[in-house]
Design a protein around this motif. Sequence first.
Motif, mmCIF file in Angstrom:
data_model
loop_
_atom_site.group_PDB
_atom_site.id
_atom_site.type_symbol
_atom_site.label_atom_id
_atom_site.label_comp_id
_atom_site.label_asym_id
_atom_site.label_seq_id
_atom_site.Cartn_x
_atom_site.Cartn_y
_atom_site.Cartn_z
ATOM 1 N N ILE A 259 -33.545 26.288 -37.495
ATOM 2 C CA ILE A 259 -34.489 25.492 -38.287
ATOM 3 C C ILE A 259 -33.726 25.004 -39.619
ATOM 4 C CG2 ILE A 259 -36.568 26.515 -37.452
ATOM 5 C CD1 ILE A 259 -36.631 28.349 -40.188
ATOM 6 N N THR A 260 -32.528 25.503 -40.042
ATOM 7 C CA THR A 260 -32.149 25.053 -41.117
ATOM 8 C C THR A 260 -31.168 23.724 -40.565
ATOM 9 O OG1 THR A 260 -31.531 27.278 -42.009
ATOM 10 C CG2 THR A 260 -30.085 25.461 -42.814
ATOM 11 N N ASP A 261 -30.562 23.854 -39.481
ATOM 12 C CA ASP A 261 -29.977 22.515 -38.930
ATOM 13 C C ASP A 261 -31.022 21.354 -38.675
ATOM 14 O OD1 ASP A 261 -26.961 22.565 -38.464
ATOM 15 O OD2 ASP A 261 -27.827 24.826 -38.097
ATOM 16 N N ILE A 262 -31.993 21.794 -38.179
ATOM 17 C CA ILE A 262 -33.328 21.161 -37.627
ATOM 18 C C ILE A 262 -33.728 20.272 -38.797
ATOM 19 C CG2 ILE A 262 -35.460 20.715 -36.718
ATOM 20 C CD1 ILE A 262 -34.798 23.237 -34.871
ATOM 21 N N GLU A 263 -33.699 20.922 -39.909
ATOM 22 C CA GLU A 263 -34.116 20.544 -41.262
ATOM 23 C C GLU A 263 -33.242 19.411 -41.602
ATOM 24 O OE1 GLU A 263 -34.820 19.701 -45.256
ATOM 25 O OE2 GLU A 263 -33.470 20.842 -44.727
ATOM 26 N N ARG A 264 -32.037 19.684 -41.608
ATOM 27 C CA ARG A 264 -31.046 18.928 -41.928
ATOM 28 C C ARG A 264 -31.026 17.761 -41.013
ATOM 29 N NH1 ARG A 264 -26.767 23.426 -43.736
ATOM 30 N NH2 ARG A 264 -27.929 24.024 -45.732
ATOM 31 N N MET A 265 -31.344 17.877 -39.911
ATOM 32 C CA MET A 265 -31.401 16.667 -38.868
ATOM 33 C C MET A 265 -32.583 15.731 -39.468
ATOM 34 S SD MET A 265 -30.790 18.705 -35.383
ATOM 35 C CE MET A 265 -31.045 17.666 -34.039
ATOM 36 N N GLY A 266 -33.489 16.154 -39.787
ATOM 37 C CA GLY A 266 -34.797 15.360 -40.148
ATOM 38 C C GLY A 266 -34.189 14.852 -41.684
ATOM 39 N N ASP A 267 -33.411 15.566 -42.393
ATOM 40 C CA ASP A 267 -32.962 14.782 -43.556
ATOM 41 C C ASP A 267 -31.987 13.499 -43.219
ATOM 42 O OD1 ASP A 267 -34.054 16.444 -45.185
ATOM 43 O OD2 ASP A 267 -32.130 17.565 -45.719
ATOM 44 N N GLU A 268 -31.287 13.700 -42.155
ATOM 45 C CA GLU A 268 -30.314 12.620 -41.636
ATOM 46 C C GLU A 268 -31.130 11.344 -41.265
ATOM 47 O OE1 GLU A 268 -27.375 12.363 -42.388
ATOM 48 O OE2 GLU A 268 -27.043 14.405 -43.099
ATOM 49 N N ALA A 269 -32.298 11.717 -40.416
ATOM 50 C CA ALA A 269 -32.897 10.776 -39.798
ATOM 51 C C ALA A 269 -33.775 9.802 -40.893
ATOM 52 C CB ALA A 269 -34.136 11.432 -38.895
ATOM 53 N N LYS A 270 -34.255 10.828 -42.099
ATOM 54 C CA LYS A 270 -34.735 10.035 -43.171
ATOM 55 C C LYS A 270 -33.746 9.060 -43.966
ATOM 56 C CE LYS A 270 -36.539 11.071 -47.889
ATOM 57 N NZ LYS A 270 -36.879 12.254 -48.788
ATOM 58 N N HIS A 271 -32.471 9.601 -44.027
ATOM 59 C CA HIS A 271 -31.420 8.768 -44.433
ATOM 60 C C HIS A 271 -31.407 7.494 -43.744
ATOM 61 C CE1 HIS A 271 -29.243 12.354 -46.463
ATOM 62 N NE2 HIS A 271 -30.309 12.130 -47.195
ATOM 63 N N ILE A 272 -31.146 7.684 -42.449
ATOM 64 C CA ILE A 272 -31.021 6.346 -41.659
ATOM 65 C C ILE A 272 -32.473 5.339 -41.742
ATOM 66 C CG2 ILE A 272 -31.295 5.638 -39.296
ATOM 67 C CD1 ILE A 272 -29.672 8.042 -38.461
ATOM 68 N N ALA A 273 -33.532 6.048 -42.069
ATOM 69 C CA ALA A 273 -34.665 5.219 -42.341
ATOM 70 C C ALA A 273 -34.680 4.394 -43.441
ATOM 71 C CB ALA A 273 -36.029 6.108 -42.264
ATOM 72 N N SER A 274 -34.057 5.207 -44.542
ATOM 73 C CA SER A 274 -33.883 4.496 -45.856
ATOM 74 C C SER A 274 -32.959 3.400 -45.722
ATOM 75 C CB SER A 274 -33.250 5.732 -46.724
ATOM 76 O OG SER A 274 -34.146 6.682 -46.899
ATOM 77 N N PHE A 275 -31.826 3.685 -45.121
ATOM 78 C CA PHE A 275 -30.635 2.614 -44.834
ATOM 79 C C PHE A 275 -31.389 1.378 -44.096
ATOM 80 C CE2 PHE A 275 -27.562 6.139 -44.880
ATOM 81 C CZ PHE A 275 -27.352 5.794 -46.348
ATOM 82 N N ALA A 276 -32.508 1.743 -43.109
ATOM 83 C CA ALA A 276 -32.888 0.765 -42.349
ATOM 84 C C ALA A 276 -34.013 -0.159 -42.986
ATOM 85 C CB ALA A 276 -34.107 1.241 -41.251
ATOM 86 N N LEU A 277 -34.666 0.824 -44.129
ATOM 87 C CA LEU A 277 -35.456 -0.213 -45.164
ATOM 88 C C LEU A 277 -34.745 -1.064 -45.893
ATOM 89 C CD1 LEU A 277 -37.950 2.529 -46.533
ATOM 90 C CD2 LEU A 277 -38.638 0.391 -45.556
ATOM 91 N N LYS A 278 -33.591 -0.536 -46.495
ATOM 92 C CA LYS A 278 -32.587 -1.333 -47.267
ATOM 93 C C LYS A 278 -32.292 -2.787 -46.560
ATOM 94 C CE LYS A 278 -30.929 2.006 -50.628
ATOM 95 N NZ LYS A 278 -29.737 2.842 -50.616
#
Lengths: 295, 233
Positions: free
Chosen positions: B97-116
């Motif tokens: 779940i630690t890794d899964i949570e970090r995968m979620g963080d990376e997805a959020k980063h990608i989403a943030s870059f997509a927004l930019k």
Amino acid sequence: MLGINKMAGENRTQESAEPLAPVNVPGPETINENYETVGSPLVDNPLVKCRNVNVHYGEKQAIFNVNIDIAKNEVIAMIGPSGCGKSTFLRCINRMNDTIDICRVKGDIELEGQDIYNRSVDAVELRARVGIVFQKPNPFPKSIYENVAYGPRIHGLVNRKSDLDDIVENSLKRAGLWDEVKDDLDSSGTGLSGGQQQRLCIARTIAVSPDIILMDEPCSALDPIATARIEQLIADLSKNYTIAIVTHSMQQAARVSSRTAYFHLGKLIEVGETEVIFTRPLHSLTEAYITGRFG
Amino acid sequence: MNENLNLHKHISSQFNDDLERVKTSVLAMGGLVEAQINDSITALIEGDSRLAQKVRDKERAINSMELDIDAECATILALRQPAASDLRMLLAALKSITDIERMGDEAKHIASFALKLSEDGEAGAGYEEFEKIGKRVRKMTSDAFDSFARFDVELARSVVNQDRGVDSAYHAATEKLLSKISDHPENLAQDMNVMWSLRSLERIGDHCINIAEYVIYLVEGDDVRHSGSKDKK
């Protein structure tokens, strides 16, 4: 596309509803008469060497072809379900089973290379070298001092009172009881608390300088605090003694022992380092027992 | 069959339920993160700012699931003192779940870059590579969670092997992108957003490897992490 992926995730969650099952669940054939103990039952230069040990109570066989070594200064735990033969086997090591008329022990058990079932071996002398502590504390109805002094006296280990005093003091110290009883050595041993009585029995056992101490569920009648004291005592004693302990508490086995032996229906299924037995046992029966999967 | 050898369930059905609940929760969390990864990749490729925002909004739910599973595992460890495969299952769940949570963080980063990128304008390059690597990472993610769901060691090993393809594709893509930036630095900000997104994908692949390695440990009891650096015995 995305909807399909979400569904895949949901389906995966549904799959998880399958019950967890141990891998390679064995059938009854895996523990037939020609079974072999898995793991590492044998050691180099054993203190106790047991080969092809079989025990019968009348017509009923209780132990099947057990082969195991006990190394010097190790704590080995014997675990298994009720009736699996672990206590019966433990009692073979100091011939306690001799006291049961219908009990027959076959096979070889050697203590430092000497066959303990040889006719020349005196069972009373043997039990001084192989002490035993029972489930229920059983101090003699005598003083604390006499409980500890009795063994050295009858085995002729001392000639002078001062030497006996030293043995009593040292034994009580090693059993972690000295500070609690040093001012009441003439009080009755049966007046102590359950945990203190058990430590008195351990002091009595080590007073005759045994090679090995057998413990048959030594904490099952004690509360958690008294149990913790006995477990600490086992850790302290292991620096100087070899200890074989039968316990129903797997957590206790995990805490106090360096090797663990798993018995099942009179057969020695697996022996290994305790750390391995409790994290990745080799045999599915061991796995099933320690994970509570026996129904 | 002898009832004594019917080993499929714990004597305590409550313990069965507890372990099943943890496993199901991990997979539910994994399912949510898998969807987040898919959505973030789509948001970046299609310039979909609404989808990107949706990914960002959902991230809190993942964090909350991690805390719930943590607490559940801690309770089971305290009350049941699990051993062997049960212990390995809980440890694997806790680590995963630690890794899964970090995968979620990376997805959020990608989403943030997509927004930019949707706000600042598209980058000049890298989308094709991002889509290809994204496809590989989606497969790795799906396989990693499937291997956990089925306790499938072979599938877990295949996840570890798949990462080599992701790594080499990632390095080729970043080199190409750097070369483009060098030749045409006028879109540097946008190009860097694609570069960081590629890096997030590569990291998601690494987290998939970790989960696959926990599955191997769970099933076989062998800790294969850092196996290259361990002394051979």
